[in-house]
Design an enzyme around this catalytic site. Structure first.
Site, PDB file in Angstrom:
ATOM      1  N   VAL A 170       0.866  -1.246   0.018  1.00 41.68           N
ATOM      2  CA  VAL A 170       0.055  -0.021   0.139  1.00 41.68           C
ATOM      3  C   VAL A 170       0.875   1.259  -0.032  1.00 41.68           C
ATOM      4  CG1 VAL A 170      -1.666   1.138   1.713  1.00 41.68           C
ATOM      5  CG2 VAL A 170      -2.111  -1.140   1.018  1.00 41.68           C
TER       6      VAL A 170
ATOM      7  N   LYS B  95      14.806  -3.602   1.525  1.00 42.50           N
ATOM      8  CA  LYS B  95      13.672  -3.030   0.586  1.00 42.50           C
ATOM      9  C   LYS B  95      14.078  -1.878   0.080  1.00 42.50           C
ATOM     10  CE  LYS B  95       9.397  -4.296   1.435  1.00 42.50           C
ATOM     11  NZ  LYS B  95       7.961  -4.329   2.114  1.00 42.50           N
TER      12      LYS B  95
ATOM     13  N   THR C 238      -5.337  -0.469   7.493  1.00 37.19           N
ATOM     14  CA  THR C 238      -6.467  -0.703   7.960  1.00 37.19           C
ATOM     15  C   THR C 238      -6.372  -1.055   9.281  1.00 37.19           C
ATOM     16  OG1 THR C 238      -6.937  -1.870   5.732  1.00 37.19           O
ATOM     17  CG2 THR C 238      -8.418  -2.607   7.543  1.00 37.19           C
TER      18      THR C 238
ATOM     19  N   PHE D 210      -8.662   1.158  -0.610  1.00 39.35           N
ATOM     20  CA  PHE D 210      -9.484   0.272  -1.073  1.00 39.35           C
ATOM     21  C   PHE D 210      -9.012  -0.280  -2.372  1.00 39.35           C
ATOM     22  CE2 PHE D 210     -12.241   3.194   1.231  1.00 39.35           C
ATOM     23  CZ  PHE D 210     -13.016   2.397   1.908  1.00 39.35           C
ATOM     24  N   LEU D 211      -7.517  -0.116  -2.829  1.00 40.21           N
ATOM     25  CA  LEU D 211      -7.057  -0.526  -3.847  1.00 40.21           C
ATOM     26  C   LEU D 211      -7.028  -2.134  -3.743  1.00 40.21           C
ATOM     27  CD1 LEU D 211      -3.804  -1.860  -3.130  1.00 40.21           C
ATOM     28  CD2 LEU D 211      -3.258   0.590  -3.015  1.00 40.21           C
TER      29      LEU D 211
ATOM     30  N   LYS E  52     -14.066   0.887   5.969  1.00 37.67           N
ATOM     31  CA  LYS E  52     -13.054  -0.189   5.441  1.00 37.67           C
ATOM     32  C   LYS E  52     -13.614  -1.632   5.671  1.00 37.67           C
ATOM     33  CE  LYS E  52      -9.496  -2.052   3.520  1.00 37.67           C
ATOM     34  NZ  LYS E  52      -9.427  -2.181   2.139  1.00 37.67           N
TER      35      LYS E  52
ATOM     36  N   CYS F  89      -5.540  -9.339   3.142  1.00 36.14           N
ATOM     37  CA  CYS F  89      -6.435  -8.525   3.703  1.00 36.14           C
ATOM     38  C   CYS F  89      -8.006  -8.983   4.084  1.00 36.14           C
ATOM     39  CB  CYS F  89      -6.770  -7.364   2.763  1.00 36.14           C
ATOM     40  SG  CYS F  89      -5.768  -6.165   2.682  1.00 36.14           S
TER      41      CYS F  89
ATOM     42  N   LYS G 103      -7.483 -11.329   7.528  1.00 36.99           N
ATOM     43  CA  LYS G 103      -7.288 -10.856   8.854  1.00 36.99           C
ATOM     44  C   LYS G 103      -8.300  -9.766   9.211  1.00 36.99           C
ATOM     45  CE  LYS G 103      -4.365  -7.074   7.433  1.00 36.99           C
ATOM     46  NZ  LYS G 103      -5.172  -5.969   7.805  1.00 36.99           N
TER      47      LYS G 103
ATOM     48  N   ARG H   6      -0.085 -14.593   0.591  1.00 42.69           N
ATOM     49  CA  ARG H   6      -0.539 -14.763   1.738  1.00 42.69           C
ATOM     50  C   ARG H   6      -1.911 -15.230   2.010  1.00 42.69           C
ATOM     51  NH1 ARG H   6       1.399  -8.535   3.530  1.00 42.69           N
ATOM     52  NH2 ARG H   6       0.715  -8.165   1.287  1.00 42.69           N
TER      53      ARG H   6
HETATM   54  P1  NAD Z   1       2.914  -5.061   3.895  1.00 42.28           P
HETATM   55  O1  NAD Z   1       3.465  -5.894   4.751  1.00 42.28           O
HETATM   56  O2  NAD Z   1       3.353  -5.192   2.327  1.00 42.28           O
HETATM   57  O3  NAD Z   1       3.911  -3.511   4.268  1.00 42.28           O
HETATM   58  C1  NAD Z   1       4.194  -3.099   5.441  1.00 42.28           C
HETATM   59  C2  NAD Z   1       5.375  -2.471   5.347  1.00 42.28           C
HETATM   60  O4  NAD Z   1       5.795  -1.775   6.733  1.00 42.28           O
HETATM   61  C3  NAD Z   1       6.554  -3.413   5.414  1.00 42.28           C
HETATM   62  O5  NAD Z   1       7.646  -2.986   4.113  1.00 42.28           O
HETATM   63  C4  NAD Z   1       7.265  -3.210   6.781  1.00 42.28           C
HETATM   64  O6  NAD Z   1       8.643  -3.262   6.574  1.00 42.28           O
HETATM   65  C5  NAD Z   1       7.004  -1.914   7.171  1.00 42.28           C
HETATM   66  N1  NAD Z   1       6.997  -1.513   8.435  1.00 42.28           N
HETATM   67  C6  NAD Z   1       6.856  -2.322   9.615  1.00 42.28           C
HETATM   68  N2  NAD Z   1       7.136  -1.556  10.634  1.00 42.28           N
HETATM   69  C7  NAD Z   1       7.664  -0.517  10.277  1.00 42.28           C
HETATM   70  C8  NAD Z   1       8.097   0.842  10.987  1.00 42.28           C
HETATM   71  N3  NAD Z   1       8.086   0.755  12.433  1.00 42.28           N
HETATM   72  N4  NAD Z   1       8.462   1.906  10.350  1.00 42.28           N
HETATM   73  C9  NAD Z   1       8.467   1.892   8.985  1.00 42.28           C
HETATM   74  N5  NAD Z   1       8.000   0.694   8.169  1.00 42.28           N
HETATM   75  C10 NAD Z   1       7.674  -0.456   8.936  1.00 42.28           C
HETATM   76  O7  NAD Z   1       1.490  -4.686   3.954  1.00 42.28           O
HETATM   77  P2  NAD Z   1       0.529  -3.865   3.010  1.00 42.28           P
HETATM   78  O8  NAD Z   1      -0.116  -5.279   2.264  1.00 42.28           O
HETATM   79  O9  NAD Z   1       1.212  -2.554   2.253  1.00 42.28           O
HETATM   80  O10 NAD Z   1      -0.720  -3.351   3.942  1.00 42.28           O
HETATM   81  C11 NAD Z   1      -0.423  -2.387   4.706  1.00 42.28           C
HETATM   82  C12 NAD Z   1      -1.565  -2.096   5.307  1.00 42.28           C
HETATM   83  O11 NAD Z   1      -2.407  -1.631   4.367  1.00 42.28           O
HETATM   84  C13 NAD Z   1      -2.498  -2.979   6.236  1.00 42.28           C
HETATM   85  O12 NAD Z   1      -3.070  -2.684   7.360  1.00 42.28           O
HETATM   86  C14 NAD Z   1      -3.395  -3.565   5.135  1.00 42.28           C
HETATM   87  O13 NAD Z   1      -4.405  -4.277   5.839  1.00 42.28           O
HETATM   88  C15 NAD Z   1      -3.738  -2.362   4.391  1.00 42.28           C
HETATM   89  N6  NAD Z   1      -4.370  -2.619   3.158  1.00 42.28           N
HETATM   90  C16 NAD Z   1      -3.696  -3.404   2.332  1.00 42.28           C
HETATM   91  C17 NAD Z   1      -4.021  -3.590   1.066  1.00 42.28           C
HETATM   92  C18 NAD Z   1      -3.444  -4.540   0.254  1.00 42.28           C
HETATM   93  O14 NAD Z   1      -4.125  -5.020  -1.048  1.00 42.28           O
HETATM   94  N7  NAD Z   1      -2.232  -5.067   0.407  1.00 42.28           N
HETATM   95  C19 NAD Z   1      -5.411  -2.819   0.592  1.00 42.28           C
HETATM   96  C20 NAD Z   1      -5.764  -2.034   1.422  1.00 42.28           C
HETATM   97  C21 NAD Z   1      -5.367  -2.032   2.736  1.00 42.28           C
END
Ligand code: NAD
Length: 503
Positions: free
Chosen positions: A7, A31, A117, A146-147, A201, A257, A260, A399
């Site tokens: 995201v 990364k 989220t 919402f992507l 959400k 998503c 969880k 996942r």
């Molecule tokens: P992800 O695991 O791909 O990315 C999370 C990132 O946060 C990781 O790169 C991690 O290293 C980093 N991180 C962790 N602790 C940190 C810190 N203290 N400081 C800086 N960076 C830190 O997760 P994601 O899929 O991008 O999801 C993120 C959020 O968005 C979640 O809450 C998820 O539910 C929500 N979301 C995800 C999607 C999706 O399609 N993936 C869509 C909508 C919402």
């Protein structure tokens, strides 16, 4: 943008694309180093090109230095993970840790936005936490994302709506300005209080998960009663009150998503003494659904039909592909008509080859199965080719993917697994290592396999070379978890073909 995962990276890049200066920060040094070298750690169509352009034009940069990122920005997004804790609630430790770090780094007014989220009430919790750590002014905004993975850029650049949870007017105006370039198609930007934004959400994901579980149950019932779920789907989807999206039966929802978020919503409800009966059932159906296809496989290999496979193979006319012994299926049977399963020598497939029961655990996990021959497994020694590992097409994300359950169960039952996915092989290797075999392409994974199991509906699996498949497979048997192929065509080609809700 704090958190450069799926995201954070997409949102940060799209904000840069509309002219903002964006710093994407992450604690994962590997990364960030990769991104600084121009390597994109995830597969998302169109993302790499967009990142390259915005980095070249110096609007997008990557760092591990949180204080610098915060001090260089007016708006600070929190986009870190919110995984499930053991009890199903969202683990907010990353979010709260970041909130505290932001507070420590602030040197003036900041807008702090939760993009992750987060459960209802989190914005308030962050506000409380920060207030004790800084003397500077700030606002906390909830801006759920919402992507969809696989279409993330398109979704972000042309959103159906943007939800802004802001309890202060001044900050709502800042967010409106940031999002203005994305709203030109006329989609609404909805400003509401933070709790309603956080709830929106969860409600959206719960609704979509409900549609998936609903349709999976209807498909399972179709198997029992001899209806064709494809026809039923069209029959209901054309009703404008229902609509067509999210009505395809399959192997259950997965990904980072839905599973969880559904768990988290159930947990929030229970903490508030409101049992969410419907959503609990949605989750239960989903868990069972991951086993429906394995159940069909087990039942098939337990049936006498499995003993006739040599005969099936030899009975296929190699010129036409027609099985010469199919007695009760007229070649002209339209796809939509009810027709019973494939037959050999006029023998119908036993009912059990198709039926799955949602009232009980899948049969291979019942004591009865385990007792039979001391846990004799009808698939021991069989080789299965699996097409598709990602939880959905156009992503390398595995996942909570149904493929993991299927591979895991079949390995436990003594089968050998050969897999192929256009993007998710590396991620899968991290889990299964050399316990399974990895094909260079989808055809290689078929070599000498007893059957193909189609798990993820990648485009490239839609129109494969069926004759080549037949040549490579030991037996022409296909278990299709995504209803990708025409039953009529598969029959004519001489495949023994099982799908979902199309008996
Ligand atoms: P992800 O695991 O791909 O990315 C999370 C990132 O946060 C990781 O790169 C991690 O290293 C980093 N991180 C962790 N602790 C940190 C810190 N203290 N400081 C800086 N960076 C830190 O997760 P994601 O899929 O991008 O999801 C993120 C959020 O968005 C979640 O809450 C998820 O539910 C929500 N979301 C995800 C999607 C999706 O399609 N993936 C869509 C909508 C919402």
């Amino acid at each position: 943008m704090i958190g450069t995962g799926y995201v954070g990276l997409v949102a940060g890049t799209c904000f840069a694309e509309t002219g903002n200066d964006v710093i994407c920060m992450d604690v994962n040094e590997e990364k960030i180093t990769q991104l600084q070298k121009g390597r994109v750690p995830i597969f998302e169509p169109g993302l790499e090109e967009l990142i390259r352009r915005n980095v070249a034009e110096e609007r997008l940069s990557f760092t591990t230095d949180l204080p610098w990122a915060v001090q260089s920005s007016l708006i600070v997004f929190i986009a870190v993970g919110t995984p499930s804790s053991e009890d199903g609630s969202s683990d907010l430790s990353y979010v709260m840790e970041v909130a505290r770090s932001i507070a420590g780094a602030m040197d003036g007014y900041r807008v702090i936005v939760t993009k992750s989220t987060v459960p209802i009430g989190t914005a308030q919790k962050i506000r409380g936490e920060i207030s004790s750590l800084t003397r500077f002014q700030y606002d906390v905004v909830s801006n759920p994302e919402f992507l969809k993975e696989g279409a993330a850029i398109e979704d972000f650049m042309k959103p159906a709506r943007v939800v802004i949870g802001a309890d202060e007017v001044r900050v709502a105006e800042i967010m409106k300005e940031l999002y203005a370039p994305f709203m030109r198609t006329g989609a609404p930007l909805l400003v509401m209080d933070t709790r309603s934004a956080e709830m929106t959400k969860y409600a959206a994901n719960a609704m979509l998960a409900t549609r998936i579980s609903f349709m999976n149950e209807i498909a399972n019932l179709c198997d029992h009663v001899g209806a064709n779920v494809n026809m039923v789907r069209q029959g209901i989807g054309t009703d404008r009150r229902i609509g067509t999206p999210f009505l395809f039966p399959g192997l259950g929802y997965g990904g980072s998503c839905f599973p969880k978020d559904i768990k988290s919503l159930i947990q929030v409800a229970s903490e508030n003494d409101y049992p969410l009966k419907l959503i609990k059932a949605v989750e239960e159906v989903n868990e069972l659904q991951k086993h429906v296809l394995i159940n069909k496989i087990i039942r098939f290999y337990s049936s006498e039909l499995a003993g006739d496979l040599e005969q099936l193979k030899n009975s296929v006319n190699t010129e036409t592909g027609h099985p010469m012994t199919a007695a009760d299926e007229s070649a002209g049977t339209p796809e939509g008509d009810y027709s019973y399963g494939f037959s050999l020598d006029g023998k119908k497939l036993p009912d059990m080859a198709f039926k799955s029961s949602n009232q009980e655990l899948p049969s291979y996990r019942t004591p009865k199965f385990r007792e039979s021959g001391g846990g004799h497994s009808p698939v021991a020694g069989k080789i299965f080719s699996i097409w598709g590992l990602a939880f959905k097409p156009q992503t390398d994300d595995i996942r909570e993917a149904p493929s993991l359950t299927i591979i895991d169960q079949l390995l436990k039952l003594g089968a050998t697994i050969q897999v192929y996915d256009p993007e998710a092989m590396e991620e899968t290797r991290k889990i299964f290592g050399n316990k399974i075999r990895y094909g260079k392409n989808n055809y290689e994974s078929l070599k000498d396999a007893d059957a193909l199991i189609l798990v993820t509906e990648w485009n490239e699996f839609r129109n494969p070379n069926f004759n080549k498949m037949k040549r490579l497979l030991k037996y022409p048997v296909v278990f299709d978890g995504r209803n990708q192929y025409s039953r009529k065509e598969m029959r004519e080609l001489g495949f023994l073909y099982f799908s979902m809700g199309r008996p």
